[in-house]
Design a protein around this motif. Structure first.
Motif, PDB file in Angstrom:
ATOM      1  N   GLU A   2       0.886  -1.309  -0.093  1.00  0.00           N
ATOM      2  CA  GLU A   2      -0.002  -0.083   0.070  1.00  0.00           C
ATOM      3  C   GLU A   2       0.720   1.210   0.052  1.00  0.00           C
ATOM      4  N   ALA A   3       2.070   0.942   0.542  1.00  0.00           N
ATOM      5  CA  ALA A   3       2.983   2.234   0.596  1.00  0.00           C
ATOM      6  C   ALA A   3       3.605   2.547  -0.777  1.00  0.00           C
ATOM      7  N   GLY A   4       3.587   1.679  -1.752  1.00  0.00           N
ATOM      8  CA  GLY A   4       4.069   1.763  -3.262  1.00  0.00           C
ATOM      9  C   GLY A   4       5.524   1.202  -3.036  1.00  0.00           C
ATOM     10  N   ILE A   5       5.942   0.806  -4.202  1.00  0.00           N
ATOM     11  CA  ILE A   5       7.211   0.019  -4.273  1.00  0.00           C
ATOM     12  C   ILE A   5       8.319   1.202  -4.801  1.00  0.00           C
ATOM     13  N   ASP A   6       9.470   1.360  -4.081  1.00  0.00           N
ATOM     14  CA  ASP A   6      10.395   1.991  -4.102  1.00  0.00           C
ATOM     15  C   ASP A   6      11.349   1.560  -5.424  1.00  0.00           C
ATOM     16  N   SER A  37      -3.221   1.194  -4.883  1.00  0.00           N
ATOM     17  CA  SER A  37      -2.942   2.397  -5.889  1.00  0.00           C
ATOM     18  C   SER A  37      -1.885   1.927  -6.884  1.00  0.00           C
ATOM     19  N   HIS A  38      -1.771   2.396  -8.150  1.00  0.00           N
ATOM     20  CA  HIS A  38      -0.678   1.889  -9.106  1.00  0.00           C
ATOM     21  C   HIS A  38      -0.475   0.613  -9.321  1.00  0.00           C
ATOM     22  N   ASP A  69       8.240   2.653   2.680  1.00  0.00           N
ATOM     23  CA  ASP A  69       8.514   2.703   3.845  1.00  0.00           C
ATOM     24  C   ASP A  69       9.489   1.982   4.264  1.00  0.00           C
ATOM     25  N   GLY A  70      10.514   1.548   3.311  1.00  0.00           N
ATOM     26  CA  GLY A  70      11.693   0.628   3.868  1.00  0.00           C
ATOM     27  C   GLY A  70      11.263  -0.820   3.901  1.00  0.00           C
ATOM     28  N   GLN A  71      10.228  -1.324   3.820  1.00  0.00           N
ATOM     29  CA  GLN A  71      10.073  -2.837   4.188  1.00  0.00           C
ATOM     30  C   GLN A  71      10.239  -3.504   2.948  1.00  0.00           C
ATOM     31  N   GLY A  72      10.644  -4.610   3.007  1.00  0.00           N
ATOM     32  CA  GLY A  72      11.009  -5.646   1.806  1.00  0.00           C
ATOM     33  C   GLY A  72      10.256  -6.928   1.925  1.00  0.00           C
ATOM     34  N   ARG A  73      10.064  -7.321   0.793  1.00  0.00           N
ATOM     35  CA  ARG A  73       9.532  -8.917   0.738  1.00  0.00           C
ATOM     36  C   ARG A  73      10.235  -9.262  -0.483  1.00  0.00           C
ATOM     37  N   GLU A  74      10.416 -10.789  -0.402  1.00  0.00           N
ATOM     38  CA  GLU A  74      11.389 -11.322  -1.460  1.00  0.00           C
ATOM     39  C   GLU A  74      10.739 -12.617  -1.689  1.00  0.00           C
TER      40      GLU A  74
END
Length: 80
Positions: A2-6, A37-38, A69-74
């Motif tokens: 939800e924060a959007g991918i950086d 969103s997006h 937000d600096g959170q990651g998933r892999e």
């Protein structure tokens, strides 16, 4: 996210290969996640040449998405 991918980072056997181009149109993703969103622009792409890849026993690729937000998933896969 939800924060959007950086950014999207691609690794091979623990070494960073590079950041993928992010923002490619994916109508199928928007269909599954219409409230995000997006989500339509969530595709990514990276071209790399990896010499001697077939000589490695079980090369492992990791794709890591980091949001704003600096959170990651892999996700990790063994290439065969």
């Amino acid at each position: 996210s939800e924060a959007g991918i950086d950014r999207i980072e691609i690794y091979l056997d623990g070494s960073l290969l590079g950041e993928a181009t992010y923002g490619i149109v994916r109508e199928d993703i928007r269909t599954v996640y219409p409230s995000v969103s997006h989500s339509r622009d969530s595709g990514f792409h990276l071209n790399v040449e990896v010499p001697n890849l077939r000589r490695k026993a079980e090369p492992r690729a990791v794709i890591k998405a980091i949001d704003h937000d600096g959170q990651g998933r892999e996700v990790s896969i063994v290439l065969r």
